[in-house]
Scaffold this motif. Structure first.
Motif, PDB file in Angstrom:
ATOM      1  N   ASP A 108       0.832  -1.214   0.000  1.00  0.00           N
ATOM      2  CA  ASP A 108       0.000   0.000   0.000  1.00  0.00           C
ATOM      3  C   ASP A 108       0.870   1.269   0.000  1.00  0.00           C
ATOM      4  OD1 ASP A 108      -2.264  -1.526  -0.017  1.00  0.00           O
ATOM      5  OD2 ASP A 108      -2.543  -1.446   2.173  1.00  0.00           O
ATOM      6  N   ASP A 109       1.932   1.243   0.797  1.00  0.00           N
ATOM      7  CA  ASP A 109       2.833   2.420   0.828  1.00  0.00           C
ATOM      8  C   ASP A 109       3.472   2.649  -0.537  1.00  0.00           C
ATOM      9  OD1 ASP A 109       2.251   2.807   3.490  1.00  0.00           O
ATOM     10  OD2 ASP A 109       4.020   1.686   4.211  1.00  0.00           O
ATOM     11  N   LEU A 110       3.877   1.563  -1.174  1.00  0.00           N
ATOM     12  CA  LEU A 110       4.484   1.703  -2.497  1.00  0.00           C
ATOM     13  C   LEU A 110       3.475   2.236  -3.504  1.00  0.00           C
ATOM     14  CD1 LEU A 110       6.573  -1.620  -2.613  1.00  0.00           C
ATOM     15  CD2 LEU A 110       7.442   0.731  -2.304  1.00  0.00           C
ATOM     16  N   TYR A 111       2.219   1.857  -3.332  1.00  0.00           N
ATOM     17  CA  TYR A 111       1.175   2.343  -4.234  1.00  0.00           C
ATOM     18  C   TYR A 111       0.981   3.852  -4.084  1.00  0.00           C
ATOM     19  CZ  TYR A 111      -3.422   2.996  -6.299  1.00  0.00           C
ATOM     20  OH  TYR A 111      -4.478   3.461  -7.060  1.00  0.00           O
ATOM     21  N   GLN A 155       0.251  -0.195 -16.324  1.00  0.00           N
ATOM     22  CA  GLN A 155       0.751  -0.184 -14.942  1.00  0.00           C
ATOM     23  C   GLN A 155      -0.404  -0.347 -13.954  1.00  0.00           C
ATOM     24  OE1 GLN A 155       2.965   3.425 -14.582  1.00  0.00           O
ATOM     25  NE2 GLN A 155       4.708   2.693 -15.823  1.00  0.00           N
ATOM     26  N   TYR A 156      -1.514   0.331 -14.206  1.00  0.00           N
ATOM     27  CA  TYR A 156      -2.658   0.173 -13.303  1.00  0.00           C
ATOM     28  C   TYR A 156      -3.274  -1.232 -13.417  1.00  0.00           C
ATOM     29  CZ  TYR A 156      -2.589   5.009 -11.840  1.00  0.00           C
ATOM     30  OH  TYR A 156      -2.223   6.197 -11.278  1.00  0.00           O
ATOM     31  N   ASP A 160      -3.964  -3.805 -10.401  1.00  0.00           N
ATOM     32  CA  ASP A 160      -5.214  -4.538 -10.181  1.00  0.00           C
ATOM     33  C   ASP A 160      -4.940  -6.039 -10.004  1.00  0.00           C
ATOM     34  OD1 ASP A 160      -6.636  -2.183 -10.358  1.00  0.00           O
ATOM     35  OD2 ASP A 160      -7.076  -2.417 -12.515  1.00  0.00           O
ATOM     36  N   LEU A 161      -4.048  -6.600 -10.810  1.00  0.00           N
ATOM     37  CA  LEU A 161      -3.714  -8.020 -10.693  1.00  0.00           C
ATOM     38  C   LEU A 161      -3.083  -8.308  -9.330  1.00  0.00           C
ATOM     39  CD1 LEU A 161      -2.301  -8.720 -14.287  1.00  0.00           C
ATOM     40  CD2 LEU A 161      -4.495  -9.510 -13.333  1.00  0.00           C
ATOM     41  N   LEU A 162      -2.264  -7.405  -8.854  1.00  0.00           N
ATOM     42  CA  LEU A 162      -1.676  -7.592  -7.530  1.00  0.00           C
ATOM     43  C   LEU A 162      -2.742  -7.547  -6.453  1.00  0.00           C
ATOM     44  CD1 LEU A 162       1.561  -5.398  -7.792  1.00  0.00           C
ATOM     45  CD2 LEU A 162       1.423  -7.910  -7.718  1.00  0.00           C
ATOM     46  N   VAL A 173       2.540  -9.276 -17.145  1.00  0.00           N
ATOM     47  CA  VAL A 173       2.081  -8.020 -17.760  1.00  0.00           C
ATOM     48  C   VAL A 173       3.128  -6.910 -17.560  1.00  0.00           C
ATOM     49  CG1 VAL A 173       0.311  -6.232 -17.658  1.00  0.00           C
ATOM     50  CG2 VAL A 173      -0.338  -8.639 -17.531  1.00  0.00           C
ATOM     51  N   LEU A 174       3.733  -6.892 -16.362  1.00  0.00           N
ATOM     52  CA  LEU A 174       4.729  -5.857 -16.082  1.00  0.00           C
ATOM     53  C   LEU A 174       5.928  -5.993 -16.998  1.00  0.00           C
ATOM     54  CD1 LEU A 174       5.859  -3.516 -14.337  1.00  0.00           C
ATOM     55  CD2 LEU A 174       6.725  -5.261 -12.750  1.00  0.00           C
TER      56      LEU A 174
END
Length: 474
Positions: A108-111, A155-156, A160-162, A173-174
């Motif tokens: 979450d912090d990385l997001y 990237q989004y 979402d997959l994560l 995908v990345l």
């Protein structure tokens, strides 16, 4: 008459001086002379120099402003492009970190950081888009925006997959879609930066060309200014030579005029000197004549002794002094004995010689402050001040009789005359001038009637002559 002669000659000298004064040569006597051209040339040179300086300053300010603007725009765009490139790289790293971690809180912090980097990227891109861009720059920026949006969508999708815990698919995908899309977008950012550098170099080249054009313009103006300066200098030199020649000629005329003037002044000065010398000589002669006339008016012409008028004046002053000082003065009235016989038998020249000799003896027998005068004929007077005792007067009277009675050489023979003296005192015998003279005269006639060759007093009994211890001496 001499003063009138001098005054008549002085204006002539002034007239001569004014006639020889030459007017100063005028540098530009004719309005059609080259002097206006000279002034015009100097004005044009001054204007050209002013224009050159003004253009230099204007171009310098303009080019400096242009150069500063180009450098500033290049620096700002470069920094913004660098910001876009940096944030894109950091977003890719954060996505890879989100896939690698199993901690949901860390993810979450990385997001949150990922979204912040996205905001920074968009802000930098919007600032670039708001600037004045060329068509090629605008087209390249639009293409980069499309690629950035496509890379952002991928990237989004990874995020979402994560969120759905589909880790392997998110990695695929990345690595296979999002990172290649971001690389394509970053390649356009680099291409945009290269294009910016190219445009910056073109702007610098244009600025350099403007510098060169300004230099050429200033060189042209400077050349024209130098040419005009050379022309004006040549004209001034030629004109100066002409002026110096004219001044030399004028100076020669002035020197000739000055020499003529100096000659005239010297002549007039010599003439005035002669007139002044003659005038001074006449003044001296007149003064000498006046002194002689004054002496003749107050002195006996034969004996040079004071006459009756001068004697009366001296007697009046002496009586006033005696009155103030409360002292006594004595008046001797001397009449010669035997003079008439010599004058009648030997002639007037012999008589005159006797009178001169008697006058000399009388002067030698009295003090320096005493007065000896001849009233006329063979009558003499002696005025003695500060007589404190009648005996002193008697002493002098005896001495005078002895001096006068000495033999006189006349016509190779010795002759003798005598003296009868009447003495009166002020204020004892009289208190005014005429009365004092009459008193002395009366005393003299008493002596004459008594046998001559003696002295007598008006009222005072005849004293014996002063002895040697009395301080009054002759």
């Amino acid at each position: 008459m001499m003063k009138a002669s001098v005054s008549r000659r002085l204006p002539a000298g002034r007239s001569g001086r004014s006639q020889t004064r030459d007017p100063q040569p005028d540098v530009c006597p004719d309005p059609r002379s080259p002097c206006p051209m000279l002034a015009t040339g100097f004005v044009i040179i001054s204007l050209l120099l002013f224009v050159e300086v003004a253009l230099s300053l204007s171009q310098m300010r303009k080019l400096q402003g242009r150069l500063a603007q180009v450098v500033e725009e290049y620096n700002v765009r470069g920094e913004l492009a660098q910001e876009m490139h940096k944030t894109s790289r950091e977003r890719a790293i954060l996505l890879h970190a989100m896939i690698s971690t199993d901690d949901s809180f860390e993810r979450d912090d990385l997001y949150v950081e990922l979204r912040a980097l996205g905001s920074r990227f968009l802000t930098a891109r919007e600032q670039i888009a708001s600037m004045a861009l060329g068509d090629d720059e605008r087209e390249l920026l639009d293409r980069q925006g499309e690629l950035s949006r496509a890379a952002g969508s991928l990237q989004y999708r990874v995020i979402d997959l994560l969120t759905e815990e589909r880790i392997e698919e998110a990695k695929r995908v990345l690595l296979q879609e999002a990172i290649p899309a971001q690389d394509r977008a970053l390649s356009l950012v680099q291409e945009f930066a290269n294009l910016q550098q190219s445009h910056n170099q073109q702007a610098l080249a244009a600025t350099s060309e403007e510098f060169r054009q300004a230099d050429r313009l200033l060189l042209i103006i400077g050349g024209v200014t130098l040419l005009l300066s050379a022309l004006v200098a040549a004209f001034v030199l030629q004109r100066t030579k002409g002026m110096m020649s004219a001044l030399s000629s004028s100076n020669a005329e002035l020197r000739d005029a000055r020499e003529r003037l100096e000659e005239r002044v010297a002549e007039r000065t010599a003439e005035l000197r002669r007139l002044n010398e003659k005038l001074l000589s006449e003044i001296n002669e007149r003064r000498s004549a006046e002194r002689k006339l004054a002496f003749m008016a107050t002195h006996d012409d034969l004996t040079k002794l004071p006459n009756r008028a001068l004697f009366n004046e001296h007697l009046q002053h002496a009586m006033a002094r005696a009155q103030r000082a409360k002292t006594r003065l004595a008046l001797f009235f001397v009449d010669l004995d035997g003079f008439k016989g010599i004058n009648d038998t030997l002639g007037h020249e012999a008589g005159d010689q006797v009178l001169r000799e008697v006058a000399s003896r009388l002067k030698s027998g009295v003090r320096a402050q005493d007065l000896v005068a001849r009233l006329g004929g063979d009558e003499f007077t002696l005025l003695l001040e500060d007589i404190d005792h009648p005996a002193n007067a008697a002493t002098l009277a005896a001495k005078v009789i002895e001096l006068v009675s000495r033999p006189i050489a006349l016509a190779d023979q010795m002759h003798e005359v005598g003296a009868s003296i009447g003495i009166a005192f002020y204020p004892d015998d009289a208190e005014d001038l005429d009365a004092l003279i009459r008193s002395a005269d009366d005393a003299m006639y008493v002596v004459k009637r008594a046998g001559k060759g003696d002295y007598g007093f008006h009222q005072t009994p005849k004293p014996a002559p002063a002895i040697s211890n009395i301080p009054f001496q002759w």
